[in-house]
Design a protein around this motif. Sequence first.
Motif, PDB file in Angstrom:
ATOM      1  N   GLY A  21       0.013   8.384  -5.884  1.00 20.98           N
ATOM      2  CA  GLY A  21      -0.565   7.168  -5.650  1.00 20.98           C
ATOM      3  C   GLY A  21       0.768   6.413  -5.945  1.00 20.98           C
ATOM      4  O   GLY A  21       1.627   6.453  -6.896  1.00 20.98           O
ATOM      5  N   ALA A  22       0.731   5.267  -5.131  1.00 22.34           N
ATOM      6  CA  ALA A  22       1.836   4.340  -5.169  1.00 22.34           C
ATOM      7  C   ALA A  22       1.540   2.884  -4.535  1.00 22.34           C
ATOM      8  O   ALA A  22       0.937   2.748  -3.412  1.00 22.34           O
ATOM      9  N   GLN A  23       2.323   1.781  -4.963  1.00 23.48           N
ATOM     10  CA  GLN A  23       2.061   0.486  -4.502  1.00 23.48           C
ATOM     11  C   GLN A  23       3.485   0.184  -4.086  1.00 23.48           C
ATOM     12  O   GLN A  23       4.345   0.227  -4.732  1.00 23.48           O
ATOM     13  N   LEU A  24       3.789  -0.875  -3.099  1.00 26.63           N
ATOM     14  CA  LEU A  24       4.870  -1.619  -2.952  1.00 26.63           C
ATOM     15  C   LEU A  24       4.427  -2.861  -2.337  1.00 26.63           C
ATOM     16  O   LEU A  24       3.806  -2.993  -1.106  1.00 26.63           O
ATOM     17  N   ALA A  25       4.819  -4.085  -3.109  1.00 23.47           N
ATOM     18  CA  ALA A  25       4.769  -5.397  -2.421  1.00 23.47           C
ATOM     19  C   ALA A  25       6.228  -6.074  -2.409  1.00 23.47           C
ATOM     20  O   ALA A  25       6.776  -6.015  -3.523  1.00 23.47           O
ATOM     21  N   VAL A  26       6.583  -6.639  -1.282  1.00 25.34           N
ATOM     22  CA  VAL A  26       7.899  -7.101  -1.214  1.00 25.34           C
ATOM     23  C   VAL A  26       7.681  -8.838  -0.709  1.00 25.34           C
ATOM     24  O   VAL A  26       6.778  -8.922   0.165  1.00 25.34           O
ATOM     25  N   ASP A  40      -5.441   8.583  -3.311  1.00 25.77           N
ATOM     26  CA  ASP A  40      -6.976   8.565  -3.176  1.00 25.77           C
ATOM     27  C   ASP A  40      -7.545   7.650  -4.049  1.00 25.77           C
ATOM     28  O   ASP A  40      -8.468   7.076  -3.543  1.00 25.77           O
ATOM     29  N   GLU A  41      -7.093   7.128  -5.268  1.00 27.19           N
ATOM     30  CA  GLU A  41      -7.661   6.061  -5.844  1.00 27.19           C
ATOM     31  C   GLU A  41      -6.790   4.835  -5.860  1.00 27.19           C
ATOM     32  O   GLU A  41      -7.043   4.031  -6.975  1.00 27.19           O
ATOM     33  N   VAL A  42      -6.185   4.426  -4.986  1.00 25.77           N
ATOM     34  CA  VAL A  42      -5.014   3.375  -5.013  1.00 25.77           C
ATOM     35  C   VAL A  42      -5.345   2.551  -4.023  1.00 25.77           C
ATOM     36  O   VAL A  42      -5.552   2.921  -2.630  1.00 25.77           O
ATOM     37  N   THR A  43      -5.647   1.360  -4.331  1.00 26.10           N
ATOM     38  CA  THR A  43      -5.924   0.141  -3.372  1.00 26.10           C
ATOM     39  C   THR A  43      -4.787  -1.077  -3.217  1.00 26.10           C
ATOM     40  O   THR A  43      -4.069  -0.951  -4.185  1.00 26.10           O
ATOM     41  N   GLY A  44      -4.883  -2.070  -2.495  1.00 22.34           N
ATOM     42  CA  GLY A  44      -3.802  -3.078  -2.866  1.00 22.34           C
ATOM     43  C   GLY A  44      -4.139  -3.846  -4.108  1.00 22.34           C
ATOM     44  O   GLY A  44      -3.380  -4.506  -4.541  1.00 22.34           O
ATOM     45  N   ASP A  45      -5.448  -3.787  -4.716  1.00 27.82           N
ATOM     46  CA  ASP A  45      -5.896  -4.644  -5.893  1.00 27.82           C
ATOM     47  C   ASP A  45      -5.826  -3.645  -7.030  1.00 27.82           C
ATOM     48  O   ASP A  45      -5.919  -4.258  -8.137  1.00 27.82           O
ATOM     49  N   THR A  46      -5.222  -2.224  -6.798  1.00 31.55           N
ATOM     50  CA  THR A  46      -5.082  -1.403  -8.230  1.00 31.55           C
ATOM     51  C   THR A  46      -4.081  -2.136  -9.119  1.00 31.55           C
ATOM     52  O   THR A  46      -3.016  -2.414  -8.664  1.00 31.55           O
ATOM     53  N   LEU A  47      -4.529  -2.117 -10.340  1.00 30.00           N
ATOM     54  CA  LEU A  47      -3.364  -2.385 -11.171  1.00 30.00           C
ATOM     55  C   LEU A  47      -2.766  -1.320 -11.691  1.00 30.00           C
ATOM     56  O   LEU A  47      -3.282  -0.276 -12.204  1.00 30.00           O
ATOM     57  N   THR A  48      -1.260  -1.523 -11.824  1.00 30.41           N
ATOM     58  CA  THR A  48      -0.360  -0.240 -12.125  1.00 30.41           C
ATOM     59  C   THR A  48       0.362  -0.861 -13.000  1.00 30.41           C
ATOM     60  O   THR A  48       1.147  -1.810 -13.203  1.00 30.41           O
TER      61      THR A  48
END
Length: 118
Positions: A21-26, A40-48
């Motif tokens: 899982g991974a996230q990227l916000a720019v 599978d367990e990552v959304t835009g609101d998941t805290l990482t």
Amino acid sequence: MTSGFEGVREEFAAAVAEEAGAQLAVYAHGRLVVDLWTGDEVTGDTLTGVYSSTKGAATLVVALLVQDGVLELDRPVAGYWPEFAAAGQGPDHRAGSAHPPFGGDRGRRRVQRRRTRR
């Protein structure tokens, strides 16, 4: 996805293809232009937790603040962030810092010893 940033989606997909899982916000000019996530367990609101990935950026910001005369390296942190040393507490979770930067109590004692020698 803001127009002009579509290539970021392709690079993100290629970079995280093997990740769980991974996230990227720019942000560009204060505006969110890319907001991507996968897993599978990552959304835009998941805290990482980002852990050490911010050290380079933080070092650059500190250097620029020192250069501009906004930050003095010899001034105690509490002079800028009073809650950091609230009620006599040193760098720990009670001061709003997730992890003690000086190795917990042992590091705090080392810093206090240095201050008393001055």
